[in-house]
Design an enzyme around this catalytic site. Sequence first.
Site, PDB file in Angstrom:
ATOM      1  CG  HIS A  81      -2.163  -0.813   1.029  1.00 24.76           C
ATOM      2  ND1 HIS A  81      -2.160  -2.183   1.050  1.00 24.76           N
ATOM      3  CD2 HIS A  81      -3.461  -0.450   0.805  1.00 24.76           C
ATOM      4  CE1 HIS A  81      -3.397  -2.633   0.861  1.00 24.76           C
ATOM      5  NE2 HIS A  81      -4.208  -1.603   0.710  1.00 24.76           N
ATOM      6  CG  HIS A 140       2.619  -3.151   6.640  1.00 25.84           C
ATOM      7  ND1 HIS A 140       3.412  -4.010   5.934  1.00 25.84           N
ATOM      8  CD2 HIS A 140       1.496  -2.996   5.908  1.00 25.84           C
ATOM      9  CE1 HIS A 140       2.795  -4.376   4.826  1.00 25.84           C
ATOM     10  NE2 HIS A 140       1.621  -3.766   4.791  1.00 25.84           N
TER      11      HIS A 140
END
Length: 286
Positions: free
Chosen positions: A207, A249
């Site tokens: 992303h 993440h």
Amino acid sequence: MPSPKAKNNSGRSGSVPGVSSNGRYEFMSLNRSPPPHLLQRQGSDPTSARLRASESPTRRRGSGSSNASSSSATGGQQLPEEDCMRLNPSFVGIALSSLLAIDLWLSKRLGVCACEDSSWGSIRPLMKLVEISGHGIPWLAGALYCLYKSDSAAGQEVMLNLLMALVMDLVLVGVVKAVVRRRRPSHNRMDMFATFSVDRYSFPSGHATRAAMCARFLLAHLVLAAPLRVLVLLWAALVGFSRVLLGRHNVTDVAFGFGMGYCQYNLVEMLWVSPVGLQLLLGQVG
Ligand SMILES: CC(C)=CCC/C(C)=C/CC/C(C)=C/CC/C(C)=C/COP(=O)(O)O
């Protein structure tokens, strides 16, 4: 009390004091294996265990070797240079593991939307909307739609290159994830829609690469008013930040992803396909 002989040796070959089992001080050379009772004591002491773990393999090997070669290595002018060579890799290792520890700690603390009952769990649905805005499928679908709808050659050129950039991003991120194989944070819930098998790995954030690359692409190729340009940058930053908030993440995955996406845009510019280039390409294929 240390024996006078031991005292003399300490001056020359770097002896260190240790406490023997009968409570008296004993000296042992750094270049020799310590007596078993001291070895046992060192093993139970976390500080010395850490120090031994950070020793270079050559020094560890040296500590078990015969004394003649060891004492000759410590005797001459070579010692400082040798020690520098041995210390440098340990310093890099310590710096890296410290960075990793800070990364894990910070990421865990920032993962405040990792599930509904997390401290900021109420904004998890909003963060998931931001996640979708940076997902590959809406971007690919959007670029395809604009390419189909565009009636100017310039518009088609831009959309075609955006499409190729998005595919290239998916491939590059997939390759890096497959090579690095860093697991996602333990507090992440794997409830993302439409993922590839490599997406079980977290480094780098796909992303973040897409957000950085697409933001640069939009700023370079769309004529946008200043407030909209700021909005594009804010969106990219929010996509990256939301990855950590959602617990998807670690911070370093996102930081590296932003850097990688920024560089990917340079690659897109280098490989830019113009209508003439495309006709030549299609002519060669046909
Ligand atoms: C809809 C169109 C035009 C094509 C579909 C083609 C296709 C199958 C695309 C796959 C896109 C996809 C599944 C991308 C993965 C995106 C993702 C979940 C990345 C992981 O991001 P991360 O930040 O968690 O690393």
